[in-house]
Write an enzyme that holds these catalytic residues in place. Structure first.
Site, PDB file in Angstrom:
ATOM      1  N   GLY A  84      30.328  68.148  85.241  1.00 12.42           N
ATOM      2  CA  GLY A  84      29.073  68.288  84.512  1.00 12.42           C
ATOM      3  C   GLY A  84      29.022  69.678  83.929  1.00 12.42           C
ATOM      4  O   GLY A  84      29.955  70.473  84.097  1.00 12.42           O
ATOM      5  N   GLY A  86      28.596  72.897  84.303  1.00  9.07           N
ATOM      6  CA  GLY A  86      28.453  73.839  85.410  1.00  9.07           C
ATOM      7  C   GLY A  86      28.189  75.254  84.945  1.00  9.07           C
ATOM      8  O   GLY A  86      27.739  76.106  85.704  1.00  9.07           O
ATOM      9  N   LYS A 107      27.459  78.268  76.384  1.00  7.37           N
ATOM     10  CA  LYS A 107      28.521  78.214  77.395  1.00  7.37           C
ATOM     11  C   LYS A 107      28.561  79.575  78.073  1.00  7.37           C
ATOM     12  O   LYS A 107      28.810  80.587  77.403  1.00  7.37           O
ATOM     13  CB  LYS A 107      29.849  77.892  76.703  1.00  7.37           C
ATOM     14  CG  LYS A 107      30.953  77.459  77.630  1.00  7.37           C
ATOM     15  CD  LYS A 107      32.137  76.930  76.833  1.00  7.37           C
ATOM     16  CE  LYS A 107      33.315  76.587  77.721  1.00  7.37           C
ATOM     17  NZ  LYS A 107      34.470  76.135  76.939  1.00  7.37           N
ATOM     18  N   ASP A 246      37.346  64.642  80.860  1.00  6.98           N
ATOM     19  CA  ASP A 246      36.067  65.331  80.597  1.00  6.98           C
ATOM     20  C   ASP A 246      36.208  66.289  79.420  1.00  6.98           C
ATOM     21  O   ASP A 246      35.203  66.843  78.954  1.00  6.98           O
ATOM     22  CB  ASP A 246      35.591  66.092  81.842  1.00  6.98           C
ATOM     23  CG  ASP A 246      36.664  67.008  82.410  1.00  6.98           C
ATOM     24  OD1 ASP A 246      37.757  66.514  82.739  1.00  6.98           O
ATOM     25  OD2 ASP A 246      36.426  68.220  82.505  1.00  6.98           O
ATOM     26  N   ASN A 247      37.414  66.483  78.940  1.00  6.03           N
ATOM     27  CA  ASN A 247      37.619  67.358  77.781  1.00  6.03           C
ATOM     28  C   ASN A 247      38.006  66.566  76.537  1.00  6.03           C
ATOM     29  O   ASN A 247      38.587  67.118  75.608  1.00  6.03           O
ATOM     30  CB  ASN A 247      38.692  68.405  78.091  1.00  6.03           C
ATOM     31  CG  ASN A 247      38.209  69.422  79.116  1.00  6.03           C
ATOM     32  OD1 ASN A 247      37.005  69.629  79.268  1.00  6.03           O
ATOM     33  ND2 ASN A 247      39.127  70.037  79.824  1.00  6.03           N
ATOM     34  N   ASP A 256      36.895  72.204  74.020  1.00  7.65           N
ATOM     35  CA  ASP A 256      37.341  72.993  75.179  1.00  7.65           C
ATOM     36  C   ASP A 256      38.659  73.715  74.921  1.00  7.65           C
ATOM     37  O   ASP A 256      39.729  73.275  75.328  1.00  7.65           O
ATOM     38  CB  ASP A 256      37.408  72.137  76.449  1.00  7.65           C
ATOM     39  CG  ASP A 256      36.110  72.267  77.226  1.00  7.65           C
ATOM     40  OD1 ASP A 256      35.158  72.844  76.672  1.00  7.65           O
ATOM     41  OD2 ASP A 256      36.044  71.821  78.383  1.00  7.65           O
TER      42      ASP A 256
HETATM   43  P1  AMP Z   1      36.935  73.004  82.286  1.00  9.54           P
HETATM   44  O1  AMP Z   1      38.229  72.823  83.006  1.00  9.54           O
HETATM   45  O2  AMP Z   1      36.803  74.353  81.700  1.00  9.54           O
HETATM   46  O3  AMP Z   1      36.701  71.912  81.295  1.00  9.54           O
HETATM   47  O4  AMP Z   1      35.780  72.891  83.385  1.00  9.54           O
HETATM   48  C1  AMP Z   1      35.808  71.887  84.358  1.00  9.54           C
HETATM   49  C2  AMP Z   1      34.535  71.874  85.187  1.00  9.54           C
HETATM   50  O5  AMP Z   1      34.358  73.102  85.885  1.00  9.54           O
HETATM   51  C3  AMP Z   1      33.264  71.664  84.379  1.00  9.54           C
HETATM   52  O6  AMP Z   1      32.407  70.825  85.135  1.00  9.54           O
HETATM   53  C4  AMP Z   1      32.715  73.055  84.272  1.00  9.54           C
HETATM   54  O7  AMP Z   1      31.321  73.062  84.072  1.00  9.54           O
HETATM   55  C5  AMP Z   1      33.085  73.652  85.610  1.00  9.54           C
HETATM   56  N1  AMP Z   1      33.178  75.129  85.562  1.00  9.54           N
HETATM   57  C6  AMP Z   1      34.168  75.859  85.001  1.00  9.54           C
HETATM   58  N2  AMP Z   1      33.923  77.186  85.116  1.00  9.54           N
HETATM   59  C7  AMP Z   1      32.749  77.303  85.775  1.00  9.54           C
HETATM   60  C8  AMP Z   1      31.957  78.418  86.218  1.00  9.54           C
HETATM   61  N3  AMP Z   1      32.317  79.681  85.975  1.00  9.54           N
HETATM   62  N4  AMP Z   1      30.809  78.135  86.868  1.00  9.54           N
HETATM   63  C9  AMP Z   1      30.434  76.871  87.098  1.00  9.54           C
HETATM   64  N5  AMP Z   1      31.129  75.793  86.732  1.00  9.54           N
HETATM   65  C10 AMP Z   1      32.270  75.991  86.073  1.00  9.54           C
HETATM   66 MG    MG Z   2      35.592  71.060  80.016  1.00 17.92          MG
END
Ligand code: AMP
Ligand code: MG
Length: 460
Positions: A84, A86, A107, A246-247, A256
């Site tokens: 989600g 995050g 972001k 999710d991407n 992403d």
């Molecule tokens: P990503 O691999 O960048 O697409 O992120 C995968 C998941 O990790 C997503 O649900 C993001 O919201 C969460 N996420 C990545 N970095 C952070 C962060 N610094 N704080 C909270 N959630 C994160």
């Molecule tokens: Mg992502």
């Protein structure tokens, strides 16, 4: 003066999101504003760059429509239902003067119910990387999310990689046709939330696939867009790096820009992500992975169909056409790069050239930008002769092959300088890479051996 955001996504069932405010930051300051994009979105003139805009895009203003989206995803093949936004917030939607609806997303805006162990923040480096990469892709004509603004938070955040320590925090304002991912559908199907799934489907169909007559049609249109998208990545030598479900956006835009890169020297197995140890998301694997992701999307649509067995049969038939769709999109783009119509002879020439380039590790972008230049390979003279015999269209070559792409080592230089407070290299690289067809001696060169960057990191 602040634009009125709407929120059609916010009228979907509660399970799809959580209402959430940004966590205020110490002292927001502009890094970059994309006034051209603001203009095409029809944002009020002079808003972007103003103090009220800085409060909104730095997370220090209440935005009533703000929410964090819930989704799941297959990460490197493993299902995770706990993803989600995050570290992101969907501020709301705006409708452009051309009648297109866009999401505005922050972001790096602070923690949400989906943050798990994370701090909800984004580091300056990855924010600048995404800004440059997404704007370069847009300038190259690739469907993509865009960067509307970048703001410094005035706060330091801790990151383990690339080296453990504190680094400046930043917030990117991302614009997308929507942020509905394959993983958004997967999460509803996983929870057997059929009414939520149907509401999401109807929303997505109305927003992105207005002519689709039901799930089977939408799947086939979504797949056509993905085949075209991945073919465009291939033609540019672009490696996404983290093609988790999710991407992948259902609307067909690239999203992403984490551990991504344009290849310098050509090799089909190129991998840049430090965490992709198996090479799952290597350059040459991208079409197969896209297909795998589309199959997950298809599975999540099955519960919407009256007869599951028949749906699976029909969807399988659809998915089996992906290979041909991708191949013909790729052949069209690759033969155009040689200035040739898409004939079997031209396709064979593409394959021969790629073989030569792989053997000697030729620079992908420069080779296509200057096809007449001799390469140090025994087969290249024959290749040049056969290519000239087909009478290539040189105007088309100039229109098709970029001179400048953002290279990993240049982005690294930008990030290093910005971390020390110098944003001039960022602005220069952004200017060069958003005019990709213009020769630019300062930004065209591949890295020297000591400038090579071996890996990139997700760690926003
Ligand atoms: P990503 O691999 O960048 O697409 O992120 C995968 C998941 O990790 C997503 O649900 C993001 O919201 C969460 N996420 C990545 N970095 C952070 C962060 N610094 N704080 C909270 N959630 C994160
Ligand atoms: Mg992502």
């Amino acid at each position: 003066m602040t634009p009125a955001f709407t929120s059609t996504y916010g009228s979907l069932p509660d399970a799809l999101f959580s209402r959430q405010s940004a966590t205020p930051v110490a002292s927001p300051a502009w890094i970059a504003v994309n006034t051209d994009l603001a203009g095409s979105l029809g944002l009020p003139a002079d808003w972007l760059g103003s103090d009220p805009a800085l409060a909104v895009l730095g997370g220090n203003a209440e935005v009533p429509t703000a929410l964090a989206q819930a989704y799941g995803g297959h990460q490197f093949g493993s299902w995770n239902p706990g993803l989600g936004d995050g570290r992101a917030l969907l501020l709301g939607e705006i409708v452009s003067p051309t009648g297109h609806r866009f999401d505005l997303q922050l972001k790096g805006s602070g923690r949400t119910p989906y943050s798990r162990g994370g701090d909800g923040r984004a580091a300056l480096g990855p924010v600048l990387r995404e800004y440059i990469m997404s704007e370069a892709m847009a300038a190259l004509g690739v469907p993509t999310t865009r960067a509307l603004a970048a703001v410094q938070t005035g706060e330091s955040i801790y990151r383990d990689a690339p080296t453990p320590g504190y680094t400046p925090g930043a917030i990117l304002t991302r614009v997308a046709s929507s942020h509905i991912r394959v993983g958004t559908f997967q999460l509803r199907a996983y929870h057997r939330d059929i009414s939520g799934l149907r509401a999401l489907f109807d929303h997505t169909a109305a927003r992105h696939f207005p002519t689709a007559q039901g799930p089977a049609d939408l799947l086939s249109e979504m797949m056509t867009r993905q085949a075209d998208l991945i073919a465009r990545w291939t033609a540019l030598g672009f490696v996404h790096g983290v093609m988790n479900t999710d991407n992948m956006l259902v609307c067909g835009d690239t999203i992403d820009y984490g551990p991504c890169a344009f290849m310098d020297s050509y090799h089909p197995q190129s991998v840049f992500s430090s965490i992709d140890r198996q090479g799952r998301y290597a350059f040459a694997n991208q079409p197969q992975i896209a297909l795998w992701n589309i199959a997950q999307f298809a599975s999540s649509l099955v519960p919407l169909m009256p007869d599951a067995d028949r749906a699976i049969k029909e969807f399988t038939g659809t998915i089996n056409t992906f290979g041909d769709l991708y191949q013909s999109a790729k052949d069209r783009l690759m033969t155009a790069k040689l200035g040739l119509p898409c004939t079997p002879a031209a396709v064979a020439l593409v394959d021969r050239l790629l073989r030569i380039m792989m053997d000697i590790g030729a620079d992908y972008t420069l080779t296509f930008a200057a096809l007449d230049r001799p390469l140090n390979h025994p087969d290249h003279l024959d290749w040049l002769r056969d290519w000239h015999a087909l009478r290539p269209d040189h105007d088309q070559i100039g229109r098709t092959n970029p001179q400048v792409i953002p290279r990993l080592h240049q982005i690294q230089t930008v990030i290093d300088a910005a971390t020390e407070g110098d944003f001039a290299p960022f602005r220069a690289l952004l200017a060069a890479t958003t005019a990709p067809m213009t020769a630019n001696a300062d930004f065209q060169n591949p890295p020297l051996p000591h400038q090579q960057v071996a890996a990139t990191f997700c760690g926003t």
